[in-house]
Write an enzyme that holds these catalytic residues in place. Structure first.
Site, PDB file in Angstrom:
ATOM      1  N   TRP A 180      54.455  44.476  16.385  1.00 37.36           N
ATOM      2  CA  TRP A 180      54.469  44.788  14.464  1.00 37.36           C
ATOM      3  C   TRP A 180      52.823  45.156  14.421  1.00 37.36           C
ATOM      4  O   TRP A 180      52.968  44.757  13.255  1.00 37.36           O
ATOM      5  CB  TRP A 180      54.773  43.870  13.806  1.00 37.36           C
ATOM      6  CG  TRP A 180      56.395  44.387  14.331  1.00 37.36           C
ATOM      7  CD1 TRP A 180      57.280  45.329  14.222  1.00 37.36           C
ATOM      8  CD2 TRP A 180      57.426  43.837  12.625  1.00 37.36           C
ATOM      9  NE1 TRP A 180      58.846  45.508  14.116  1.00 37.36           N
ATOM     10  CE2 TRP A 180      58.384  44.472  13.136  1.00 37.36           C
ATOM     11  CE3 TRP A 180      57.261  42.789  11.929  1.00 37.36           C
ATOM     12  CZ2 TRP A 180      60.052  43.969  12.521  1.00 37.36           C
ATOM     13  CZ3 TRP A 180      58.947  42.768  11.089  1.00 37.36           C
ATOM     14  CH2 TRP A 180      60.244  43.554  12.029  1.00 37.36           C
ATOM     15  N   ARG A 181      52.302  44.693  15.341  1.00 39.30           N
ATOM     16  CA  ARG A 181      50.514  45.471  15.704  1.00 39.30           C
ATOM     17  C   ARG A 181      49.740  44.928  14.220  1.00 39.30           C
ATOM     18  O   ARG A 181      48.917  45.008  13.628  1.00 39.30           O
ATOM     19  CB  ARG A 181      50.461  46.994  15.207  1.00 39.30           C
ATOM     20  CG  ARG A 181      51.245  47.361  16.566  1.00 39.30           C
ATOM     21  CD  ARG A 181      50.397  46.771  17.780  1.00 39.30           C
ATOM     22  NE  ARG A 181      50.871  47.316  19.117  1.00 39.30           N
ATOM     23  CZ  ARG A 181      51.133  47.513  20.276  1.00 39.30           C
ATOM     24  NH1 ARG A 181      51.386  45.799  20.360  1.00 39.30           N
ATOM     25  NH2 ARG A 181      51.908  48.086  21.491  1.00 39.30           N
ATOM     26  N   ASN A 192      50.366  38.958  20.453  1.00 42.58           N
ATOM     27  CA  ASN A 192      49.308  39.646  21.015  1.00 42.58           C
ATOM     28  C   ASN A 192      48.841  40.374  19.860  1.00 42.58           C
ATOM     29  O   ASN A 192      48.601  41.566  19.948  1.00 42.58           O
ATOM     30  CB  ASN A 192      49.573  40.108  22.025  1.00 42.58           C
ATOM     31  CG  ASN A 192      50.754  41.548  22.363  1.00 42.58           C
ATOM     32  OD1 ASN A 192      51.375  41.654  21.440  1.00 42.58           O
ATOM     33  ND2 ASN A 192      50.966  41.988  23.261  1.00 42.58           N
ATOM     34  N   ASP A 207      52.687  36.825  25.386  1.00 36.82           N
ATOM     35  CA  ASP A 207      53.582  38.231  26.479  1.00 36.82           C
ATOM     36  C   ASP A 207      52.074  39.130  25.399  1.00 36.82           C
ATOM     37  O   ASP A 207      51.216  39.138  25.409  1.00 36.82           O
ATOM     38  CB  ASP A 207      54.530  38.549  24.740  1.00 36.82           C
ATOM     39  CG  ASP A 207      55.061  39.785  25.106  1.00 36.82           C
ATOM     40  OD1 ASP A 207      55.216  40.141  26.826  1.00 36.82           O
ATOM     41  OD2 ASP A 207      54.829  40.686  24.722  1.00 36.82           O
ATOM     42  N   HIS A 258      62.302  40.850  29.467  1.00 31.31           N
ATOM     43  CA  HIS A 258      61.548  42.383  30.210  1.00 31.31           C
ATOM     44  C   HIS A 258      61.910  42.212  31.400  1.00 31.31           C
ATOM     45  O   HIS A 258      61.303  42.886  32.493  1.00 31.31           O
ATOM     46  CB  HIS A 258      60.420  43.456  29.858  1.00 31.31           C
ATOM     47  CG  HIS A 258      59.064  42.546  29.394  1.00 31.31           C
ATOM     48  ND1 HIS A 258      58.982  42.031  30.254  1.00 31.31           N
ATOM     49  CD2 HIS A 258      58.334  42.594  28.775  1.00 31.31           C
ATOM     50  CE1 HIS A 258      57.594  41.276  29.923  1.00 31.31           C
ATOM     51  NE2 HIS A 258      57.739  41.527  29.285  1.00 31.31           N
ATOM     52  N   ASP A 273      61.204  45.280  23.091  1.00 37.24           N
ATOM     53  CA  ASP A 273      59.554  45.654  23.907  1.00 37.24           C
ATOM     54  C   ASP A 273      58.938  46.540  22.639  1.00 37.24           C
ATOM     55  O   ASP A 273      57.999  46.706  23.082  1.00 37.24           O
ATOM     56  CB  ASP A 273      59.162  45.644  25.226  1.00 37.24           C
ATOM     57  CG  ASP A 273      57.800  45.081  25.412  1.00 37.24           C
ATOM     58  OD1 ASP A 273      57.171  44.830  24.169  1.00 37.24           O
ATOM     59  OD2 ASP A 273      57.735  45.680  26.155  1.00 37.24           O
ATOM     60  N   HIS A 285      51.915  52.509  20.347  1.00 35.07           N
ATOM     61  CA  HIS A 285      50.285  52.988  20.298  1.00 35.07           C
ATOM     62  C   HIS A 285      49.920  53.745  19.436  1.00 35.07           C
ATOM     63  O   HIS A 285      51.242  54.820  19.700  1.00 35.07           O
ATOM     64  CB  HIS A 285      50.731  53.300  21.385  1.00 35.07           C
ATOM     65  CG  HIS A 285      50.452  51.418  22.497  1.00 35.07           C
ATOM     66  ND1 HIS A 285      49.424  50.612  22.718  1.00 35.07           N
ATOM     67  CD2 HIS A 285      51.591  51.046  23.212  1.00 35.07           C
ATOM     68  CE1 HIS A 285      49.994  49.705  23.164  1.00 35.07           C
ATOM     69  NE2 HIS A 285      51.003  49.659  23.690  1.00 35.07           N
TER      70      HIS A 285
HETATM   71  O1  DOR Z   1      54.090  47.557  27.663  1.00 32.65           O
HETATM   72  C1  DOR Z   1      54.202  47.134  27.016  1.00 32.65           C
HETATM   73  N1  DOR Z   1      53.657  46.353  25.311  1.00 32.65           N
HETATM   74  N2  DOR Z   1      54.210  45.572  27.592  1.00 32.65           N
HETATM   75  C2  DOR Z   1      53.904  44.635  26.905  1.00 32.65           C
HETATM   76  O2  DOR Z   1      53.704  43.310  27.475  1.00 32.65           O
HETATM   77  C3  DOR Z   1      52.472  44.349  26.087  1.00 32.65           C
HETATM   78  C4  DOR Z   1      52.843  45.886  25.316  1.00 32.65           C
HETATM   79  C5  DOR Z   1      51.941  45.744  24.166  1.00 32.65           C
HETATM   80  O3  DOR Z   1      51.777  45.041  23.588  1.00 32.65           O
HETATM   81  O4  DOR Z   1      51.776  47.288  23.839  1.00 32.65           O
END
Ligand code: DOR
Length: 433
Positions: free
Chosen positions: A66-67, A97, A155, A234, A306, A310
């Site tokens: 959720w960034r 992350n 992750d 995944h 997942d 973006h």
């Molecule tokens: O495709 C992915 N995007 N795989 C990941 O493990 C992380 C994720 C992301 O945070 O964009």
């Protein structure tokens, strides 16, 4: 029984909950945030006519980005949870992350407060296993747990070495935190797509499937040895699924695969579009079919999306330059219903087990319509056909690999704790005065 003022009866839905052994047209009464009654001719102060709809335990997604904090242009807790609700998810685990990384108690407690204020669904926090996700210094797991972390994960990255991972598992176990493991050996994963025929034809550097399989084998061996509660996320290759099967009775291990690894293959590489870059990468037919069979058989316990939003400037690029990741929440059920259930590859009850019951058990909350459980449920029109369109995405981002595809089956209502948090039913809630 006298209905409480807050109760809601969902009437005449086709109720399906394989975990609770429910399958038939019934009414479900929700009161005080819980499933109060399941039966016939139930009455409540508020009623929702769900004739023609299916009612499932709310879906649970243990893998979402959720960034927040840091990339709120891509997703926020508000938008991520609205996107989850639109996909029928009532419970989610947020990955660490972010920027900054969720590796200290103050960030965890800040997130927990934000969730309280903004989330439409139940959201749990995965903190980092290592400071900065660097695979060097372990995080203070006991303090992270006290601050509100539900599990730990690095992750987005694989763990640097077997020794580091083993140590992390030992500490996670003693802190009482499950691990979610992204299995990737970075000495092997040097490309951007799956290393196979499609990569060669497109002239794009590939990473071999062994980049995932070697790391999965390592994680499973160490899970068996340390006794740590380990969830492999995944899984995208047939061999990794077979390794999970071998360790199922030898370690405290569960595993998921994603809607995209179950429904898409690396032939999309030929488009050269950055949209289709994801990690682990899309694989050939044999892996897609292998993970599908493992999901059907219960070797892979459940599905997780997942969900990885973006910004368009990170995806509208050549494959080599694009950020990896796909949106997941809003299309998960429809993609799997269309590609697996309607294609006869798995049954609808198995899909509901894999989207609701099993991940709900893993979270320890939700995924069940048994009386006394949280009133979290999903209403679906299994016959609605719809075309995935960036303009109607609820997420702040639009990087869905299903854009332009027509899918069958659509979530029309999502209820969390007895309240409608997503509503396309078009029905006015009837209030009996
Ligand atoms: O495709 C992915 N995007 N795989 C990941 O493990 C992380 C994720 C992301 O945070 O964009």
């Amino acid at each position: 029984m006298i209905p409480t003022p807050t109760d809601l009866v969902v009437r005449n839905a086709r109720v399906l909950d394989p975990g609770a052994g429910l399958d038939g047209v019934m009414d479900v009464r929700l009161a005080e945030g819980e499933i109060a009654e399941v039966g016939e001719n139930l009455r409540g102060t508020r009623e929702l006519d769900a004739d023609g709809l299916h009612l499932f335990p709310g879906f649970v997604d243990v893998h979402a980005h959720w960034r927040t904090p840091g990339r709120e242009d891509e997703e926020t807790i508000e938008s991520g949870s609205a996107s989850a609700a639109a996909g029928g998810f009532t419970g989610v685990v947020m990955m660490p992350n972010t920027d900054p990384i969720v590796d200290s108690p103050v960030i965890v407690s800040g997130l927990a407060r934000k969730i309280e204020r903004e989330s439409r669904v139940r959201a749990r926090i995965s903190a980092a296993l290592h400071v900065g996700l660097k695979g060097e210094r372990l995080t203070e797991m006991r303090l992270l747990k006290e601050a509100g972390a539900f599990c730990v994960s690095d992750d987005g990255l694989g763990t640097a070495s077997a020794g580091v991972l083993r140590n992390g598992m030992t500490y996670a176990r003693s802190a009482g935190l499950p691990l979610i493991l992204h299995c990737e050996d970075h000495t092997l994963a040097t490309g951007v797509v799956h290393d196979g025929v499609a990569a060669s034809l497109a002239g794009i550097p590939g990473s071999p499937a062994s980049a995932e399989d070697v790391a999965t084998a390592t994680a499973l061996i160490l899970a068996a040895e340390t006794g740590a509660r380990t969830h492999i996320t995944h899984v995208s290759t047939a061999l990794s699924a077979a390794l999970v099967a071998f360790f199922k009775d030898r370690a405290d291990v569960t595993a998921d695969t994603t809607p995209h690894h179950l429904t898409l293959t690396d032939d999309l590489i030929s488009t050269l579009e950055g949209l289709y870059r994801v990690n682990p990468p899309l694989r050939p037919d044999a892996d897609r079919d292998g993970v599908g069979e493992a999901l059907r058989a219960g070797v892979l316990d459940f599905v997780a999306t997942d969900h990885a939003p973006h910004a368009s400037e990170e995806k509208e690029l050549p494959l080599e330059e694009a950020a990896p990741g796909f949106l997941g929440h809003e299309t998960a059920f429809a993609a799997l219903h269309t590609e697996l259930v309607l294609a006869g590859k798995i049954t609808l009850p198995r899909l509901i087990e894999a989207m609701s019951c099993a991940p709900g058990r893993w979270m320890g909350e939700g995924g069940s319509l048994a009386v006394g459980e949280p009133a979290d449920l999903t209403l679906v029109d299994l016959s609605e056909r719809w075309t995935v369109d960036s303009g109607t995405m609820i997420s702040r981002s639009s990087n869905s690999p299903y854009l332009g595809r027509t899918l069958t089956g659509r979530v029309v209502g999502t209820i969390v704790g007895g309240e409608l948090v997503h509503d396309r039913t078009g029905a006015q809630l009837g209030t009996r005065g």
